[in-house]
Design an enzyme around this catalytic site. Sequence first.
Site, PDB file in Angstrom:
ATOM      1  N   HIS A   1      60.421  20.504  41.187  1.00  0.00           N
ATOM      2  CA  HIS A   1      60.431  21.639  42.106  1.00  0.00           C
ATOM      3  C   HIS A   1      59.483  22.733  41.609  1.00  0.00           C
ATOM      4  O   HIS A   1      58.748  23.339  42.387  1.00  0.00           O
ATOM      5  CB  HIS A   1      61.845  22.204  42.248  1.00  0.00           C
ATOM      6  CG  HIS A   1      62.741  21.395  43.129  1.00  0.00           C
ATOM      7  ND1 HIS A   1      63.160  20.129  42.791  1.00  0.00           N
ATOM      8  CD2 HIS A   1      63.308  21.671  44.344  1.00  0.00           C
ATOM      9  CE1 HIS A   1      63.953  19.662  43.748  1.00  0.00           C
ATOM     10  NE2 HIS A   1      64.054  20.573  44.703  1.00  0.00           N
TER      11      HIS A   1
ATOM     12  N   HIS B   1      67.939  22.490  35.597  1.00  0.00           N
ATOM     13  CA  HIS B   1      66.874  22.437  34.589  1.00  0.00           C
ATOM     14  C   HIS B   1      67.115  23.418  33.450  1.00  0.00           C
ATOM     15  O   HIS B   1      67.841  24.407  33.607  1.00  0.00           O
ATOM     16  CB  HIS B   1      65.517  22.750  35.232  1.00  0.00           C
ATOM     17  CG  HIS B   1      64.995  21.646  36.097  1.00  0.00           C
ATOM     18  ND1 HIS B   1      64.494  20.466  35.587  1.00  0.00           N
ATOM     19  CD2 HIS B   1      64.916  21.532  37.446  1.00  0.00           C
ATOM     20  CE1 HIS B   1      64.127  19.680  36.578  1.00  0.00           C
ATOM     21  NE2 HIS B   1      64.383  20.291  37.713  1.00  0.00           N
TER      22      HIS B   1
END
Length: 257
Positions: free
Chosen positions: A163, A207
């Site tokens: 992303h 993340h």
Amino acid sequence: MLAIVKRTAIGAALLLVMPVAVWLSGWQWQPGSNSEWLKLLFWITETVTQPWGMITHVALCGWFLWCLRFRLRAATVLFLILAAAILLGQGVMSWVKERVQEPRPFVVWLEKSQHVPVDAFYTLHREARAQLVEQQLSTRQDIPLFLRQHWQKETGFAFPSGHTMFAASWALLGVGLLWPRRRTVTIVVLMVWATAVMGSRLALGMHWPQDLIVATLISWLLVVIATRVTQRLCGPLTPPETDEQKSVVGEKNGQKR
């Protein structure tokens, strides 16, 4: 080439401020934050998640083409370069993920809270991972439903952040390609959006800060190449002189003579 490297490096440095600050602070992700805030961040991250990510990609391609206003052939080449830069970034991301195999923060949390071993989790196929997440969290009312469903879809490895590579690549392409056209508002919007996407990946437990840092650096290298190729194949990135500007320049030259 040096000018491209300099301005995109400044853009990359600005994108790195947030994840580096989070990393140095020692912040550790934990679930249970304000659900309304998380919902906003979820929708921000959805602008990159498929199928919405494809819509974002096409919309940004169209906007870049309009801003640069190349002729048809050059515009076609630019469209292909933009698509190649984004796809190459995603390909690099997938290749690195399979070799590093870093677990996501929410998977590590599952091991601690639900006693689901990380190694055992990643030996399962993706569908089985999604089913396991659903089963383990079906009674956890402190985890919003939209977040649980997001985790079920995103059961791959963490490092680096795909992303982030998508959003950072577009933001840095804005710096590389649109800065000579003085598209300041577009660049600022892209930088803020990319930073918000990166923050959403941390807040949603997807993340670690280093995933964002490395993804941004990879994006920067790809954008430098893509911007240089665009300049060589499509022509100057600065706006062409208008007839009025040419006339003024001609008058000045005539006066000098």
